[in-house]
Design a protein around this motif. Structure first.
Motif, PDB file in Angstrom:
ATOM      1  N   LYS A  42       0.831  -1.210   0.000  1.00  0.00           N
ATOM      2  CA  LYS A  42       0.000   0.000   0.000  1.00  0.00           C
ATOM      3  C   LYS A  42       0.865   1.259   0.000  1.00  0.00           C
ATOM      4  O   LYS A  42       0.583   2.221  -0.717  1.00  0.00           O
ATOM      5  CB  LYS A  42      -0.932  -0.016   1.212  1.00  0.00           C
ATOM      6  CG  LYS A  42      -1.959   1.074   1.211  1.00  0.00           C
ATOM      7  CD  LYS A  42      -2.952   0.883   2.341  1.00  0.00           C
ATOM      8  CE  LYS A  42      -4.071   1.885   2.232  1.00  0.00           C
ATOM      9  NZ  LYS A  42      -5.128   1.631   3.200  1.00  0.00           N
ATOM     10  N   LYS A  43       1.920   1.273   0.796  1.00  0.00           N
ATOM     11  CA  LYS A  43       2.815   2.435   0.847  1.00  0.00           C
ATOM     12  C   LYS A  43       3.520   2.639  -0.499  1.00  0.00           C
ATOM     13  O   LYS A  43       3.601   3.761  -1.007  1.00  0.00           O
ATOM     14  CB  LYS A  43       3.846   2.257   1.968  1.00  0.00           C
ATOM     15  CG  LYS A  43       4.852   3.373   2.053  1.00  0.00           C
ATOM     16  CD  LYS A  43       4.178   4.705   2.365  1.00  0.00           C
ATOM     17  CE  LYS A  43       5.201   5.806   2.517  1.00  0.00           C
ATOM     18  NZ  LYS A  43       4.594   7.107   2.777  1.00  0.00           N
ATOM     19  N   LEU A  44       4.027   1.549  -1.093  1.00  0.00           N
ATOM     20  CA  LEU A  44       4.723   1.661  -2.378  1.00  0.00           C
ATOM     21  C   LEU A  44       3.772   2.109  -3.486  1.00  0.00           C
ATOM     22  O   LEU A  44       4.173   2.840  -4.402  1.00  0.00           O
ATOM     23  CB  LEU A  44       5.408   0.347  -2.731  1.00  0.00           C
ATOM     24  CG  LEU A  44       6.542  -0.070  -1.789  1.00  0.00           C
ATOM     25  CD1 LEU A  44       7.098  -1.430  -2.178  1.00  0.00           C
ATOM     26  CD2 LEU A  44       7.634   0.978  -1.737  1.00  0.00           C
ATOM     27  N   GLU A  45       2.502   1.716  -3.407  1.00  0.00           N
ATOM     28  CA  GLU A  45       1.497   2.195  -4.365  1.00  0.00           C
ATOM     29  C   GLU A  45       1.241   3.690  -4.165  1.00  0.00           C
ATOM     30  O   GLU A  45       1.139   4.445  -5.129  1.00  0.00           O
ATOM     31  CB  GLU A  45       0.188   1.420  -4.218  1.00  0.00           C
ATOM     32  CG  GLU A  45       0.243   0.004  -4.719  1.00  0.00           C
ATOM     33  CD  GLU A  45      -0.996  -0.813  -4.391  1.00  0.00           C
ATOM     34  OE1 GLU A  45      -1.245  -1.784  -5.121  1.00  0.00           O
ATOM     35  OE2 GLU A  45      -1.722  -0.490  -3.419  1.00  0.00           O
ATOM     36  N   SER A  46       1.156   4.113  -2.902  1.00  0.00           N
ATOM     37  CA  SER A  46       0.825   5.515  -2.602  1.00  0.00           C
ATOM     38  C   SER A  46       1.903   6.488  -3.078  1.00  0.00           C
ATOM     39  O   SER A  46       1.605   7.638  -3.376  1.00  0.00           O
ATOM     40  CB  SER A  46       0.570   5.708  -1.112  1.00  0.00           C
ATOM     41  OG  SER A  46       1.790   5.714  -0.380  1.00  0.00           O
ATOM     42  N   ILE A  47       3.146   6.031  -3.164  1.00  0.00           N
ATOM     43  CA  ILE A  47       4.215   6.921  -3.646  1.00  0.00           C
ATOM     44  C   ILE A  47       4.491   6.715  -5.133  1.00  0.00           C
ATOM     45  O   ILE A  47       5.425   7.293  -5.684  1.00  0.00           O
ATOM     46  CB  ILE A  47       5.509   6.758  -2.820  1.00  0.00           C
ATOM     47  CG1 ILE A  47       6.079   5.343  -2.931  1.00  0.00           C
ATOM     48  CG2 ILE A  47       5.269   7.146  -1.369  1.00  0.00           C
ATOM     49  CD1 ILE A  47       7.449   5.177  -2.284  1.00  0.00           C
ATOM     50  N   GLY A  48       3.689   5.879  -5.785  1.00  0.00           N
ATOM     51  CA  GLY A  48       3.791   5.702  -7.226  1.00  0.00           C
ATOM     52  C   GLY A  48       4.850   4.737  -7.701  1.00  0.00           C
ATOM     53  O   GLY A  48       5.123   4.664  -8.894  1.00  0.00           O
ATOM     54  N   LEU A  49       5.440   3.963  -6.792  1.00  0.00           N
ATOM     55  CA  LEU A  49       6.463   3.000  -7.201  1.00  0.00           C
ATOM     56  C   LEU A  49       5.816   1.767  -7.832  1.00  0.00           C
ATOM     57  O   LEU A  49       6.254   1.308  -8.875  1.00  0.00           O
ATOM     58  CB  LEU A  49       7.344   2.604  -6.020  1.00  0.00           C
ATOM     59  CG  LEU A  49       8.519   1.696  -6.341  1.00  0.00           C
ATOM     60  CD1 LEU A  49       9.463   2.356  -7.335  1.00  0.00           C
ATOM     61  CD2 LEU A  49       9.274   1.340  -5.078  1.00  0.00           C
ATOM     62  N   ILE A  50       4.775   1.238  -7.217  1.00  0.00           N
ATOM     63  CA  ILE A  50       4.042   0.108  -7.800  1.00  0.00           C
ATOM     64  C   ILE A  50       2.956   0.673  -8.696  1.00  0.00           C
ATOM     65  O   ILE A  50       2.123   1.468  -8.258  1.00  0.00           O
ATOM     66  CB  ILE A  50       3.429  -0.792  -6.709  1.00  0.00           C
ATOM     67  CG1 ILE A  50       4.536  -1.494  -5.926  1.00  0.00           C
ATOM     68  CG2 ILE A  50       2.475  -1.812  -7.331  1.00  0.00           C
ATOM     69  CD1 ILE A  50       4.038  -2.343  -4.776  1.00  0.00           C
ATOM     70  N   THR A  51       2.973   0.256  -9.973  1.00  0.00           N
ATOM     71  CA  THR A  51       2.001   0.778 -10.929  1.00  0.00           C
ATOM     72  C   THR A  51       0.896  -0.225 -11.251  1.00  0.00           C
ATOM     73  O   THR A  51      -0.192   0.175 -11.630  1.00  0.00           O
ATOM     74  CB  THR A  51       2.694   1.190 -12.236  1.00  0.00           C
ATOM     75  OG1 THR A  51       3.361   0.058 -12.797  1.00  0.00           O
ATOM     76  CG2 THR A  51       3.693   2.311 -11.990  1.00  0.00           C
ATOM     77  N   ASP A  52       1.172  -1.515 -11.129  1.00  0.00           N
ATOM     78  CA  ASP A  52       0.183  -2.551 -11.426  1.00  0.00           C
ATOM     79  C   ASP A  52       0.388  -3.741 -10.508  1.00  0.00           C
ATOM     80  O   ASP A  52       1.520  -4.062 -10.133  1.00  0.00           O
ATOM     81  CB  ASP A  52       0.307  -3.030 -12.880  1.00  0.00           C
ATOM     82  CG  ASP A  52      -0.068  -1.948 -13.866  1.00  0.00           C
ATOM     83  OD1 ASP A  52      -1.263  -1.621 -13.947  1.00  0.00           O
ATOM     84  OD2 ASP A  52       0.842  -1.434 -14.548  1.00  0.00           O
ATOM     85  N   THR A  53      -0.709  -4.409 -10.160  1.00  0.00           N
ATOM     86  CA  THR A  53      -0.656  -5.607  -9.339  1.00  0.00           C
ATOM     87  C   THR A  53      -1.071  -6.802 -10.183  1.00  0.00           C
ATOM     88  O   THR A  53      -2.121  -6.787 -10.814  1.00  0.00           O
ATOM     89  CB  THR A  53      -1.591  -5.476  -8.128  1.00  0.00           C
ATOM     90  OG1 THR A  53      -1.123  -4.405  -7.312  1.00  0.00           O
ATOM     91  CG2 THR A  53      -1.634  -6.754  -7.314  1.00  0.00           C
ATOM     92  N   LEU A  54      -0.229  -7.828 -10.189  1.00  0.00           N
ATOM     93  CA  LEU A  54      -0.545  -9.064 -10.904  1.00  0.00           C
ATOM     94  C   LEU A  54      -1.106 -10.102  -9.942  1.00  0.00           C
ATOM     95  O   LEU A  54      -2.107 -10.748 -10.222  1.00  0.00           O
ATOM     96  CB  LEU A  54       0.700  -9.605 -11.601  1.00  0.00           C
ATOM     97  CG  LEU A  54       1.383  -8.638 -12.577  1.00  0.00           C
ATOM     98  CD1 LEU A  54       2.682  -9.219 -13.078  1.00  0.00           C
ATOM     99  CD2 LEU A  54       0.456  -8.295 -13.718  1.00  0.00           C
ATOM    100  N   VAL A  55      -0.453 -10.296  -8.791  1.00  0.00           N
ATOM    101  CA  VAL A  55      -0.879 -11.237  -7.753  1.00  0.00           C
ATOM    102  C   VAL A  55      -0.589 -10.595  -6.402  1.00  0.00           C
ATOM    103  O   VAL A  55       0.499 -10.062  -6.180  1.00  0.00           O
ATOM    104  CB  VAL A  55      -0.104 -12.572  -7.854  1.00  0.00           C
ATOM    105  CG1 VAL A  55      -0.489 -13.502  -6.716  1.00  0.00           C
ATOM    106  CG2 VAL A  55      -0.329 -13.238  -9.192  1.00  0.00           C
ATOM    107  N   HIS A  56      -1.577 -10.634  -5.493  1.00  0.00           N
ATOM    108  CA  HIS A  56      -1.354 -10.102  -4.146  1.00  0.00           C
ATOM    109  C   HIS A  56      -2.054 -11.003  -3.143  1.00  0.00           C
ATOM    110  O   HIS A  56      -3.260 -10.917  -2.948  1.00  0.00           O
ATOM    111  CB  HIS A  56      -1.879  -8.671  -4.044  1.00  0.00           C
ATOM    112  CG  HIS A  56      -1.463  -7.993  -2.788  1.00  0.00           C
ATOM    113  ND1 HIS A  56      -1.850  -6.729  -2.489  1.00  0.00           N
ATOM    114  CD2 HIS A  56      -0.685  -8.384  -1.770  1.00  0.00           C
ATOM    115  CE1 HIS A  56      -1.341  -6.361  -1.334  1.00  0.00           C
ATOM    116  NE2 HIS A  56      -0.636  -7.371  -0.870  1.00  0.00           N
ATOM    117  N   GLY A  57      -1.270 -11.885  -2.543  1.00  0.00           N
ATOM    118  CA  GLY A  57      -1.795 -12.785  -1.529  1.00  0.00           C
ATOM    119  C   GLY A  57      -1.352 -12.346  -0.146  1.00  0.00           C
ATOM    120  O   GLY A  57      -0.883 -11.229   0.052  1.00  0.00           O
ATOM    121  N   ASP A  58      -1.500 -13.238   0.829  1.00  0.00           N
ATOM    122  CA  ASP A  58      -1.115 -12.930   2.204  1.00  0.00           C
ATOM    123  C   ASP A  58       0.395 -12.910   2.391  1.00  0.00           C
ATOM    124  O   ASP A  58       0.908 -12.195   3.250  1.00  0.00           O
ATOM    125  CB  ASP A  58      -1.722 -13.952   3.165  1.00  0.00           C
ATOM    126  CG  ASP A  58      -3.234 -13.838   3.234  1.00  0.00           C
ATOM    127  OD1 ASP A  58      -3.753 -12.708   3.139  1.00  0.00           O
ATOM    128  OD2 ASP A  58      -3.892 -14.880   3.372  1.00  0.00           O
TER     129      ASP A  58
END
Length: 72
Positions: A42-58
């Motif tokens: 979530k933090k990496l998404e909020s600063i724009g580093l992660i642009t797309d999610t392919l798989v996000h599990g536990d």
């Protein structure tokens, strides 16, 4: 910790594998009760580093990152 072919210094690498660890989490922990990975993503998404999610599990995340000028 950087892992995979990039860490091994191979002449080419299609991606960079990163292993994240936390003192309160190990392979025997109850994964669904540990929000560590979700908070990091979530933090990496909020600063724009992660642009797309392919798989996000536990316990595992696979996504696309784009380095911006201030990250280089």
């Amino acid at each position: 910790t950087i892992c995979g072919s990039y860490r091994r210094g191979l002449p080419t690498s299609g991606d960079a594998d990163i292993l994240l660890t936390h003192a309160d989490f190990d392979s025997h922990s109850e994964s669904k009760n540990n929000p560590f990975l979700k908070k990091v993503v979530k933090k990496l998404e909020s600063i724009g580093l992660i642009t797309d999610t392919l798989v996000h599990g536990d316990t595992k995340f696979m996504g696309v990152c784009k380095l911006k000028e201030h990250f280089r």
